[in-house]
Design an enzyme around this catalytic site. Structure first.
Site, short mmCIF file in Angstrom:
data_model
loop_
_atom_site.label_atom_id
_atom_site.label_comp_id
_atom_site.label_asym_id
_atom_site.label_seq_id
_atom_site.Cartn_x
_atom_site.Cartn_y
_atom_site.Cartn_z
N GLU A 1 42.43 55.79 2.03
CA GLU A 1 42.01 57.10 1.20
C GLU A 1 42.85 57.47 0.07
O GLU A 1 42.36 57.85 -0.89
CB GLU A 1 42.12 58.48 2.25
CG GLU A 1 43.57 58.60 2.86
CD GLU A 1 43.74 59.30 3.85
OE1 GLU A 1 42.65 59.47 4.81
OE2 GLU A 1 44.61 60.06 4.29
N LYS B 1 35.00 56.69 13.80
CA LYS B 1 34.88 56.32 12.23
C LYS B 1 33.58 57.19 11.95
O LYS B 1 32.63 56.84 11.33
CB LYS B 1 34.51 54.81 11.99
CG LYS B 1 35.74 54.10 12.39
CD LYS B 1 36.86 54.01 11.49
CE LYS B 1 37.93 55.00 11.91
NZ LYS B 1 38.83 55.05 10.69
N ASP C 1 44.27 53.49 7.35
CA ASP C 1 43.45 55.05 7.01
C ASP C 1 44.25 55.70 5.75
O ASP C 1 43.40 55.88 4.86
CB ASP C 1 43.64 55.90 8.14
CG ASP C 1 42.68 57.27 8.08
OD1 ASP C 1 41.69 57.00 8.22
OD2 ASP C 1 43.36 58.17 7.88
MG MG Z 1 41.49 58.72 6.43
#
Ligand code: MG
Ligand code: NAD
Length: 358
Positions: free
Chosen positions: A196, A132, A192
């Site tokens: 984003e 991360k 993820d």
């Molecule tokens: Mg990402």
């Protein structure tokens, strides 16, 4: 529900004893994985294409560098750390034909497995350690004695040792100094992409542009609008980072806090339904399909989208104002290159690393 965290003491490093790890790619993640693993006593080789610019870097760092196919044949563990958009081509051309039963194929992000771009044979183990944090931090924090937290997952366990090896890998990276938590390729990839798109990159930039445009279209000065809608955002986010929404609300005025409660929900009305739609497209594979199609068509649509936003008024106003604030190490981005903006920039504080963990 509280997730179980795994730390150094929970992991036996012996699961990787006597094994060779081939790190494929020597970019942001690749250089950090290779160096951290080596410093943790793991036998590491680096796999790169014949003409790769990274070859000199890896060799200068003292690594044995082989072609990807050779490295795959040599290794017990193969870690695919080329960009997600290049992984399928590298896997198809250089890796697939050379995999042996019992090898562990590793990833740092689940995209290509989750969306079926790469389908390893059932005879190999498939795992992931997704740090991360960006690669340069993964390395510098390890060197300083710390670690970057990570997610880990096992997709396939053909050998019966996959989980132990993946955890030992996370430990050698330094990640178990900070704590790692178990996930699946599906959960890591979907969350993820959602983060984003809905918030970190997409949601925030859309909100910033909307607020800036609202002020400018109402006749307020663009420079003032920039300070209000982009510059101050960092100050607010820093408060949240340290103490959550409560610390942000503690720090701002009562007027700002009251406005937060009564006007915030007006601005985001309908947002959760829209976020739900974004998540649906991620889970159904519709987003991945579209992104892959854009790349296979040569990327024109992607470049056009980038071009359209690049010259937004907030970018022009912002660049001029930031150039007068060398203390914040301003950066100008042109054609994918990030360069220090102001000549007055203090030495040693060059452009921000062009990488992130999203
Ligand atoms: Mg990402
Ligand atoms: P990168 O772009 O920094 O580097 C990739 C390296 O791969 C290059 O240095 C080069 O050696 C090689 N390469 C580039 N193009 C290639 C091609 N077409 N064919 C063969 N080799 C090529 O990549 P990265 O950001 O380190 O990403 C690697 C993986 O790590 C990805 O799966 C990514 O999602 C994941 N990840 C990245 C970060 C991050 O902060 N950058 C964080 C977590 C996970």
């Amino acid at each position: 529900m509280t997730a179980r965290m795994y730390y150094d003491a929970d992991v036996d490093p012996a699961a990787l004893a006597g094994q060779t790890v081939a790190v494929i790619g020597y970019g942001s993640q690749g250089h950090a994985h290779a160096q951290n693993l080596r410093d943790s006593g793991v036998d590491v080789i680096v796999g790169l294409a014949e003409g790769s610019k990274s070859r000199t870097l890896a060799a200068d760092a003292g690594f044995r560098v082989e072609r990807v196919a050779e490295a795959t044949k040599t290794a017990d563990v193969v870690v695919l750390l080329v960009p997600d958009t290049a992984q399928k081509a590298v896997y198809d051309a250089e890796i697939a034909a050379h995999l042996r039963p019992g090898q562990l194929l590793m990833f740092a992000h689940g995209f290509n497995i989750r969306f079926g771009r790469i389908q390893p044979p059932a005879t190999v183990d498939v795992g992931m350690v997704a740090p991360k944090g960006p690669g340069h931090l993964l390395r510098s924090v390890y060197t300083a004695g710390g670690g970057v937290p990570a997610l880990f997952a096992v997709e396939q366990d053909a050998s019966g040792t996959a989980r132990a090896r993946v955890l030992a890998y996370a430990r050698a990276l330094g990640a178990t100094r900070a704590g790692v938590l178990e996930t699946t390729f599906a959960e890591e990839t979907e969350t993820d992409l959602f983060g984003e798109q809905a918030l970190l990159c997409g949601g925030v930039s859309s909100l910033v542009k909307a607020a800036f445009e609202t002020l400018v279209e109402a006749g307020y000065q663009p420079e003032l609008a920039y300070f209000e809608t982009m510059h101050e955002l960092k100050l607010i986010v820093d408060l949240m980072y340290r103490g959550g929404l409560n610390f942000m609300r503690f720090s701002v005025s009562d007027t700002a806090e009251f406005g937060d409660y009564v006007s915030g929900p007006r601005v985001t009305e309908g947002v959760k339904a829209a976020m739900g739609d974004v998540l649906t497209d991620i889970r159904s594979g519709a987003f991945a399909e579209r992104w892959i199609a854009v790349q296979e068509a040569g990327g024109d649509e992607f470049r056009e989208l980038r071009r359209r936003d690049r010259d937004h008024q907030i970018e022009q106003v912002g660049a001029a104002l930031r150039a007068q604030m060398p203390f914040l190490s301003p950066v100008v981005v042109r054609e994918g290159e990030a360069q220090a903006a102001a000549s007055g920039t203090p030495s040693g504080s060059g452009p921000a690393p062009a990488e992130s963990s999203t």
